[in-house]
Design a protein around this motif. Structure first.
Motif, PDB file in Angstrom:
ATOM      1  N   VAL A 155      37.474  39.008  40.408  1.00  0.00           N
ATOM      2  CA  VAL A 155      36.390  39.984  40.301  1.00  0.00           C
ATOM      3  C   VAL A 155      36.047  40.209  38.847  1.00  0.00           C
ATOM      4  N   THR A 156      34.755  40.218  38.562  1.00  0.00           N
ATOM      5  CA  THR A 156      34.275  40.460  37.209  1.00  0.00           C
ATOM      6  C   THR A 156      33.181  41.519  37.239  1.00  0.00           C
ATOM      7  N   HIS A 204      29.459  43.178  36.947  1.00  0.00           N
ATOM      8  CA  HIS A 204      28.093  42.769  37.286  1.00  0.00           C
ATOM      9  C   HIS A 204      27.439  42.109  36.074  1.00  0.00           C
ATOM     10  N   VAL A 213      33.991  34.333  43.351  1.00  0.00           N
ATOM     11  CA  VAL A 213      33.776  35.315  42.284  1.00  0.00           C
ATOM     12  C   VAL A 213      33.039  36.519  42.867  1.00  0.00           C
ATOM     13  N   GLU A 232      31.545  40.541  42.068  1.00  0.00           N
ATOM     14  CA  GLU A 232      31.065  41.371  40.967  1.00  0.00           C
ATOM     15  C   GLU A 232      31.204  42.835  41.354  1.00  0.00           C
ATOM     16  N   ALA A 264      35.696  35.311  35.370  1.00  0.00           N
ATOM     17  CA  ALA A 264      34.878  34.269  36.006  1.00  0.00           C
ATOM     18  C   ALA A 264      34.854  33.008  35.160  1.00  0.00           C
ATOM     19  N   HIS A 311      28.397  39.259  34.734  1.00  0.00           N
ATOM     20  CA  HIS A 311      29.337  38.413  34.000  1.00  0.00           C
ATOM     21  C   HIS A 311      29.853  37.260  34.858  1.00  0.00           C
ATOM     22  N   SER A 312      29.193  36.975  35.948  1.00  0.00           N
ATOM     23  CA  SER A 312      29.658  35.940  36.872  1.00  0.00           C
ATOM     24  C   SER A 312      29.095  34.577  36.506  1.00  0.00           C
TER      25      SER A 312
END
Length: 431
Positions: A73-74, A76, A87, A89, A53, A78-79
């Motif tokens: 996608v990152t 949860h 983005v 999660e 992100a 870390h967005s």
């Protein structure tokens, strides 16, 4: 003459060293200089990982004049907003439904592109779980079971990713095949020993040098119990694309070695001699703690491999092998530190910090912890048996009770673990 190394001074220096290592891996500071030539057509951004992100936000800001879109996608928590790039999660270290949906959306995003288009893949550690598409006939439940078995097996991250590649419909270069004929550039933040880009997030856009036979050997060696569908994939599915089948334009934004260099500079600023032991130390976390205690004592008593005041710096990713009995809470960094404290056994003038550069050690809410010469003494005063907590893999609870956890929150980067052992005073043995 240097001022005496008090507990406060040592802990402050260690935290500054740790923070400097993480700051050096900030993708917002490095991405603009690593971008490829702008495309004549569209730019599609895909990617996965704990730093993806922040990488996407930097890319969106750097290219306001490019027709740009995409999805990454990152983990949860870390967005960050990334402008034109969506983005998502998902769960880590065990994938969830969003992990699967993200992989499907990325494959769709790169469909139907032309040679004038550009695909930029933003890849960082953690991407294997965050971008999951089980190879048929596997289901998401099968991949979740595989991930849990791998995490408890004692296999290294590179070995785990070999298995993951051969059980996936997107990893091991398969996303790159889907993006043809567009130009493809992969921007990487490394969290693996040796910075092998094909191992980071299981290399979705890069050729795979490993084979199904390699994956099968790892499963046998670690006695990993796979679901029946996974066993079928390892014997019946097509091989991943190999070197020569995919053009690999790889650009490294940050890496463990660069983070250790930054830690070394901070150590010098604090009046310490940095001794870098390497960025690829692996093995059982508790065993590395015992080894590191021996090296620290050697510095203190023999000025080897250097004189005190000094700090031993290392990176890499250790493992924690969980037996069949119940396990407590903790990650590889807190387990390393608890083993180090036990091995040092109240040796004076030695402190240490260890933590995951992404801010999350395992599945807990701390990056790691700090220890000092009085750790075992304070634990005993609280009725805490350090050896018992170590045997139960309950290092998080141990350090939480002492107030010695290091909590940074998500750092939005990931260059693996950072360990620093400070030896404040040398007392050479008399001969």
């Amino acid at each position: 003459m240097n001022a005496k190394w008090t507990d406060l001074r040592a802990r402050t220096a260690l935290r500054q060293i740790f923070d400097a290592a993480i700051a050096s891996a900030d993708p917002k500071l490095t991405i603009a200089g690593a971008l490829p030539a702008k495309p004549k057509g569209r730019c599609i951004v895909v990617g996965a990982g704990k730093a993806s992100a922040a990488m996407a936000a930097g890319l969106d800001a750097a290219w306001p004049d490019v027709d740009l879109s995409g999805v990454i996608v990152t983990r949860h928590g870390h967005s960050v907003p990334a402008g034109r790039i969506e983005v998502l999660e998902a769960s880590h270290p065990v994938p969830d439904e969003t992990s699967e949906a993200a992989a499907v959306r990325m494959l769709r995003a790169v469909e139907g592109l032309a040679a004038d288009d550009l695909v930029i893949a933003l890849i960082s550690g953690g991407g294997s779980a965050l971008m999951t598409l089980p190879a048929p006939p596997m289901t998401l439940a099968d991949k979740q079971a595989v991930n849990r078995a791998l995490l408890a097996s004692g296999a290294t991250i590179a070995e785990m990713n070999v298995v993951r590649k051969h059980l996936s419909a997107i990893k091991g270069g398969r996303l790159a095949l889907a993006a043809r004929p567009a130009r493809l550039a992969t921007l990487v933040i490394s969290d693996v020993p040796g910075d092998d880009p094909t191992a980071i997030a299981s290399g979705p856009t890069l050729p795979d040098p490993s084979t199904k036979a390699d994956a099968q050997e790892i499963v046998r060696r670690f006695a990993i119990e796979l679901p029946e569908a996974a066993r079928r994939v390892l014997t019946e599915a097509d091989e991943t694309p190999k070197p020569g089948e995919i053009d690999a334009d790889v650009r490294l934004l940050a890496a463990p070695s660069l983070a250790l260099d930054a830690a070394a500079r901070a150590a010098r600023d604090a009046g310490l001699t940095p001794i870098i032991l390497g960025d690829a130390l692996e093995g059982e976390a508790r065993e590395l703690g015992t080894v590191m205690a021996g090296i620290a004592r050697s510095v203190a008593t023999q000025a080897q491999p250097g004189p005190a005041p000094a700090v031993l710096l290392s990176g890499g990713e250790t493992t924690v092998t969980i037996g069949r009995g119940p396990a407590g809470r903790g990650g590889r960094n807190t387990e390393f530190l608890l083993a180090l404290a036990v091995a040092l056994s109240r040796t004076p003038d030695i402190w240490a910090i260890a933590g995951d550069s992404d801010g999350i050690d395992g599945t807990e809410d701390a990056a790691g912890a700090l220890i000092g010469p009085d750790t075992l003494q304070r634990a005993a005063a609280e009725g805490l048996d350090a050896r018992a907590f170590l045997a139960a893999h309950d290092s998080y609870t141990f350090f939480d009770r002492l107030g010695d956890l290091v909590r940074t929150g998500p750092t939005l980067t990931n260059v693996n673990d950072i360990r620093a052992v400070l030896i404040a005073d040398g007392k050479p043995r008399t001969r």
